[in-house]
Scaffold this motif. Sequence first.
Motif, short mmCIF file in Angstrom:
data_model
loop_
_atom_site.label_atom_id
_atom_site.label_comp_id
_atom_site.label_asym_id
_atom_site.label_seq_id
_atom_site.Cartn_x
_atom_site.Cartn_y
_atom_site.Cartn_z
N GLU A 44 -40.85 -8.71 9.63
CA GLU A 44 -42.04 -8.75 8.75
C GLU A 44 -41.63 -8.97 7.29
OE1 GLU A 44 -44.96 -9.08 9.78
OE2 GLU A 44 -45.03 -8.16 11.74
N SER A 45 -40.56 -8.30 6.85
CA SER A 45 -40.14 -8.48 5.46
C SER A 45 -39.61 -9.90 5.23
CB SER A 45 -39.10 -7.43 5.04
OG SER A 45 -37.90 -7.60 5.75
N ALA A 46 -39.00 -10.49 6.26
CA ALA A 46 -38.53 -11.88 6.16
C ALA A 46 -39.70 -12.85 6.10
CB ALA A 46 -37.64 -12.21 7.36
N GLN A 47 -40.82 -12.44 6.70
CA GLN A 47 -41.97 -13.34 6.80
C GLN A 47 -42.69 -13.52 5.47
OE1 GLN A 47 -45.48 -11.97 8.77
NE2 GLN A 47 -46.49 -13.81 8.08
N ALA A 48 -42.59 -12.57 4.57
CA ALA A 48 -43.34 -12.61 3.30
C ALA A 48 -43.38 -14.03 2.74
CB ALA A 48 -42.72 -11.64 2.29
N LEU A 50 -44.33 -16.71 4.35
CA LEU A 50 -44.15 -17.71 5.41
C LEU A 50 -45.10 -17.40 6.57
CD1 LEU A 50 -40.25 -17.58 5.44
CD2 LEU A 50 -41.63 -19.40 4.44
N SER A 51 -45.18 -18.29 7.54
CA SER A 51 -46.01 -18.01 8.71
C SER A 51 -45.21 -17.15 9.69
CB SER A 51 -46.43 -19.31 9.40
OG SER A 51 -45.38 -19.81 10.20
N TRP A 52 -45.94 -16.34 10.46
CA TRP A 52 -45.28 -15.49 11.45
C TRP A 52 -44.57 -16.35 12.50
CZ3 TRP A 52 -42.85 -11.36 12.35
CH2 TRP A 52 -42.61 -10.92 13.63
N TYR A 53 -45.17 -17.49 12.83
CA TYR A 53 -44.56 -18.33 13.85
C TYR A 53 -43.20 -18.86 13.40
CZ TYR A 53 -43.96 -21.62 17.65
OH TYR A 53 -43.44 -22.28 18.75
N THR A 54 -43.04 -19.14 12.10
CA THR A 54 -41.75 -19.57 11.56
C THR A 54 -40.68 -18.52 11.86
OG1 THR A 54 -42.81 -20.80 9.78
CG2 THR A 54 -40.54 -20.14 9.40
N ILE A 55 -41.04 -17.25 11.66
CA ILE A 55 -40.10 -16.16 11.90
C ILE A 55 -39.88 -15.95 13.39
CG2 ILE A 55 -39.67 -13.68 11.52
CD1 ILE A 55 -39.51 -15.49 8.96
N LEU A 56 -40.95 -16.05 14.16
CA LEU A 56 -40.84 -15.88 15.61
C LEU A 56 -39.83 -16.87 16.20
CD1 LEU A 56 -42.12 -14.12 17.86
CD2 LEU A 56 -43.79 -15.94 18.20
N LYS A 57 -39.86 -18.11 15.70
CA LYS A 57 -38.93 -19.13 16.19
C LYS A 57 -37.48 -18.80 15.81
CE LYS A 57 -40.93 -22.72 14.43
NZ LYS A 57 -41.26 -24.08 13.99
N LYS A 58 -37.31 -18.02 14.75
CA LYS A 58 -35.97 -17.65 14.30
C LYS A 58 -35.56 -16.25 14.79
CE LYS A 58 -36.02 -20.49 10.07
NZ LYS A 58 -34.83 -21.29 10.31
N ARG A 59 -36.36 -15.64 15.63
CA ARG A 59 -36.10 -14.26 16.04
C ARG A 59 -34.72 -14.08 16.67
NH1 ARG A 59 -40.42 -10.88 19.71
NH2 ARG A 59 -39.64 -8.78 19.26
N ARG A 93 -32.84 -18.37 4.70
CA ARG A 93 -31.73 -18.15 3.77
C ARG A 93 -32.24 -17.85 2.37
NH1 ARG A 93 -28.08 -23.21 5.59
NH2 ARG A 93 -30.14 -24.11 5.82
N ASN A 94 -32.74 -16.65 2.24
CA ASN A 94 -33.25 -16.18 0.96
C ASN A 94 -32.42 -14.95 0.59
OD1 ASN A 94 -34.81 -14.33 -0.74
ND2 ASN A 94 -36.51 -15.75 -0.52
N ARG A 95 -31.63 -15.09 -0.46
CA ARG A 95 -30.69 -14.02 -0.85
C ARG A 95 -31.39 -12.67 -1.04
NH1 ARG A 95 -25.56 -14.35 -2.50
NH2 ARG A 95 -25.69 -16.61 -2.75
N LEU A 96 -32.54 -12.69 -1.70
CA LEU A 96 -33.26 -11.44 -1.96
C LEU A 96 -33.73 -10.78 -0.66
CD1 LEU A 96 -35.40 -12.39 -5.10
CD2 LEU A 96 -33.36 -10.94 -5.03
N LYS A 97 -34.19 -11.61 0.28
CA LYS A 97 -34.65 -11.05 1.57
C LYS A 97 -33.49 -10.53 2.40
CE LYS A 97 -38.97 -13.65 2.00
NZ LYS A 97 -39.74 -14.61 2.80
N ILE A 98 -32.36 -11.22 2.36
CA ILE A 98 -31.18 -10.75 3.10
C ILE A 98 -30.70 -9.42 2.51
CG2 ILE A 98 -28.74 -11.25 3.61
CD1 ILE A 98 -29.62 -14.28 3.70
N ALA A 99 -30.61 -9.36 1.19
CA ALA A 99 -30.19 -8.12 0.53
C ALA A 99 -31.19 -7.00 0.82
CB ALA A 99 -30.05 -8.34 -0.97
N ALA A 100 -32.49 -7.36 0.85
CA ALA A 100 -33.53 -6.37 1.14
C ALA A 100 -33.36 -5.79 2.54
CB ALA A 100 -34.91 -6.99 0.99
N THR A 101 -32.97 -6.62 3.51
CA THR A 101 -32.77 -6.13 4.88
C THR A 101 -31.68 -5.08 4.93
OG1 THR A 101 -33.57 -8.20 5.82
CG2 THR A 101 -32.20 -6.82 7.25
N ILE A 102 -30.59 -5.31 4.21
CA ILE A 102 -29.49 -4.33 4.17
C ILE A 102 -29.96 -3.05 3.48
CG2 ILE A 102 -27.14 -3.91 3.34
CD1 ILE A 102 -26.83 -7.09 3.45
N ASN A 103 -30.62 -3.21 2.35
CA ASN A 103 -31.19 -2.07 1.63
C ASN A 103 -32.16 -1.30 2.53
OD1 ASN A 103 -32.32 -0.55 -0.87
ND2 ASN A 103 -34.10 -1.59 -0.02
#
Length: 196
Positions: A44-48, A50-59, A93-103
């Motif tokens: 969900e945080s990666a989706q911000a 974007l469309s949910w389907y975009t993320i679903l395809k990358k799950r 590939r969004n640096r802020l979102k990747i860092a947010a996932t670790i945080n």
Amino acid sequence: MSEQNKCRCAWLDTTKPDYVKYHDEEWGVPLYDDTLLFEFITLESAQAGLSWYTILKKRAGYKKAFANFDVQKVANFTAGDIERLMQDKNIVRNRLKIAATINNAQRFIEIQKEFGSFSHYQWRFVGNKPIINNVNSDEDAPAMSEESKAFAKDLKKRGFKFLGPTTVYAHMQACGMVNDHSNDCFRKEEIIKAFG
């Protein structure tokens, strides 16, 4: 009734079999497993924006990139891991979102320690039972709620990132804290019968 003729939520693109499978098997089903909850928080945080389907395809890409959503392993990711993930075309590939996932993994563990599980913590925001909304059309389904605002505010206070009230509401829908299946969708009653 055949699978094809079943009535489903109007927002669903039924030409996409993976989307239909997600709708029919996962969306709106109450979840209490912390590994799955961390997966949904991450997606969900990666989706911000974007469309949910975009993320679903990358799950599957996310699952591989983030150690099968093992929260302990993700919490220990380093700056080197961020650089590695910035090269991974199977995720956003969004640096802020990747860092947010670790945080968020680190904050998730803090909540587990405080409440015994993330599940215990999150379900308090709906009084430990799913909210069943009266959805006759897409317009009836809210984008956020008082509960999602309170949940998001508390997450922010605890240091979570990319989880505002709209994103948190999508998380609540995904993991069954709210049942926003439309009234004519076959899944609405199935989930109510199974989980109340």
